[in-house]
Design an enzyme around this catalytic site. Sequence first.
Site, PDB file in Angstrom:
ATOM      1  N   LEU A 491      31.869  11.472  61.349  1.00 54.13           N
ATOM      2  CA  LEU A 491      31.256  10.873  60.169  1.00 54.13           C
ATOM      3  C   LEU A 491      31.114   9.365  60.331  1.00 54.13           C
ATOM      4  O   LEU A 491      32.025   8.704  60.853  1.00 54.13           O
ATOM      5  CB  LEU A 491      32.094  11.143  58.912  1.00 54.13           C
ATOM      6  CG  LEU A 491      32.423  12.598  58.572  1.00 54.13           C
ATOM      7  CD1 LEU A 491      33.833  12.948  59.070  1.00 54.13           C
ATOM      8  CD2 LEU A 491      32.356  12.837  57.067  1.00 54.13           C
ATOM      9  N   ASP A 492      29.974   8.851  59.920  1.00 53.58           N
ATOM     10  CA  ASP A 492      29.814   7.407  59.806  1.00 53.58           C
ATOM     11  C   ASP A 492      30.648   6.944  58.605  1.00 53.58           C
ATOM     12  O   ASP A 492      30.979   7.754  57.741  1.00 53.58           O
ATOM     13  CB  ASP A 492      28.333   7.088  59.598  1.00 53.58           C
ATOM     14  CG  ASP A 492      28.077   5.596  59.483  1.00 53.58           C
ATOM     15  OD1 ASP A 492      28.727   4.837  60.206  1.00 53.58           O
ATOM     16  OD2 ASP A 492      27.228   5.211  58.658  1.00 53.58           O
TER      17      ASP A 492
END
Length: 794
Positions: A491-492
């Site tokens: 995930l960013d």
Amino acid sequence: MSECAVKNCGCPTDSITDKSLNPVDASVIYRIENMDCPAEEMLIRNKFKHQPGVITLEFNLIQRTLAVTHNLISTAPLETALAEIGMQAVRSTAPGTQTSVLLITNMCCPTEENLIRNKLSGMPGIAGLDFNMVQRLLTLQHAPEVLPTILAALKLIGLEAQVQDEESPETISVPAKPTNWWPMVISGVSATSAEAVHWWNGGFHWTVAALALLAILSGGLPTYKKGLIALRNLNLNMNALMSLAVTGAILIGQWPEAAMVMFLFALAEIIEVKTMDRARNAIRGLMDLAPETATVRQPDGSWKEVPAKSIELGAIIRVRPGERIALDGDVVSGSSTVNQSPITGESLPVEKSENDPVFAGTINESGSLEYRVSALAANTTLARIIHAVEAAQSSRAPTQRFIDRFARVYTPVVFAVALVVAVVPPLVFGLVWSEWVYKALVLLVVACPCALVISTPVTIVSGLATAARKGILIKGGVYLEGGHKLAILALDKTGTITHGKPEQTDFMVFDGDESRVRQLAVSLADRSDHPVSKAIARASQGVDLIPFAVADFAAVPGRGVRGEIDGQLYQLGNHRLINELGLMTSQLEERLDKLESQGKTVVMLATESEVLALFAVADTVKETSRLAIAELHKLGVKTMMLTGDNQHTAEAIARQVGIDEARGNQLPEDKLGTIELLLSPTHKVGMVGDGINDAPALACADIGFAMGAAGTDTAIETADVALMDDDLRKIPTFLRLSRTTANILIQNIVLALGIKVVFIVLTFTGHTTMWMAVFADMGASLLVIFNGLRLLHK
């Protein structure tokens, strides 16, 4: 042009073409029928990696198209290269070709699709066929002059086609035709009566034959017509097999059996079409979300209700409380709460006021709104969702591709076995002809692959429609089916785990006047779209500060920004940038460590020789992120955060939400490299980002998730799965839906194949009859359909 170039000998381009004759860049699009997963994409990329003249490759696995930008004089080398790796490529941009969309109302199952493919595939002038079984649409790429021939060919196989507007096929909605049940009532009564008379007389009587013929003609005439058309075209579909079985039963004197088989088959066909309509209605329900008319302000200031399709960009629309919004736009006056659940899946209404976006298909709940149209009817968020769902259901999932291949082999093999059973025992062993011919006819019934073929598409369509209703746009059955294997999710951070709106928390000046230093920093920050830069710019809004003019402004990817002010080069950037400039000191490092350990992101303003000031900003974590990560862990998914922030900040945020592993200082190429290392044949890897900045990693991952896709063209077009709002909890929802879909697919295949195996065994042991086989086979078809439709209620 040299002789080498003409012969395509494979010499380097420079050696075969005079520089003055070098052609300008051109583009060609290929439809590649057997390119439907990343494995084929990688194969093609590797093949073209060293191909002279190839500039760029653009893949669309959903539509099975490859766009090649090149500077070749001829595209022959491209086609040769594709053929060498087994790709069935058809050029879809050949001069003189056009696209036509045909509505075929009686094309309602894979039987008709196979019949059309066999009839049209080898026809001159046809470049490509795309089927949308849910909307009963056939999209053709063809030479203009062959369209009448195509329509005539479809008529020959009993299919009436209407040419549609190719601009907006997603607006086509075919209502289900009312069913005339009287022929089926007559057929059922006649077939039952034939069985009763046969039993009462203890054998054949002329009334048995008469009743049987009445049952067959009243209920099975359409089946016979379709069967004869299929046989004329050498297609062993279920109508052909059933027609042969019924005819064979009549020839050996099994009149009651023939009548009951035809009645049960015809009845099951009608029920099957009705149940398939439920899957169609799921897509049709999306189309019905947006109203057909809207109240538009006229030039004289009056208001008039006009068709939504005719409304132009910039028009002002009024929406009263309780009305659905017709087109996308931006609010110009009024305030209200809007139920956006049809688009984003959000359970709570969203407050809307001036400058806020609104979406077609959503419901205005409390106040009156006026908004300016920002998208035409064919290009609203809702229209793009419908188009994406239809494109997704038209693509074949891995299980469906396997079943299609299996069915192509299974039916001819069982048909051949039936012929052997009918002929060999009587001829070789002197056994009774009628007994073995009857067993062969039962095998013909069992040879119908209907339940198996239909088991996958109805399940996939139901799953895609359910996901869209929850605000999850899945771009193909391959992702819906493959999601259950997701084991690692990267995930960013900014905008994904956090709100993406950091605020400045600390400001320290090391050299120079505080006011001027702030002014210098804001001058650079004000030109950047990065959330950290925006936070620094916002922090100065309450101060009477005018930004300096900046020359040669540039972004430094993964590091910051730079520009010249009054002839002096200034840089506003992160820890990595200051290190690379050689300006880091032990005292500064100590301060940075302290701030970063608190989860803050630090940027510094520097010249080429010294650091002038330090700015720290902090972003808040979404509460839904904590809940989503906890749900992912319960589902057995390992989580990893990839961020351009420093490692201290990454670890601090990861601890807050419970993420397993955090990696900081990640440039776009670093994120891509991380995803590449995680990829494995044994599991799937997902990546969550904004659909733009994280594009390389999203494209590399097995499944790329784009956040907040509502109103964002890029995310809807490029993501494998687009989440229509910023709620990470939609990913666990997607995973549960994917796992349920995979389970239903397995159940359907086991059920369909299991019934086949049981009845093949019972046929040879003499414990089954034709009508029992038809009842079980068509019953299995209905069972797999109803089982797949369960997804609509998830």
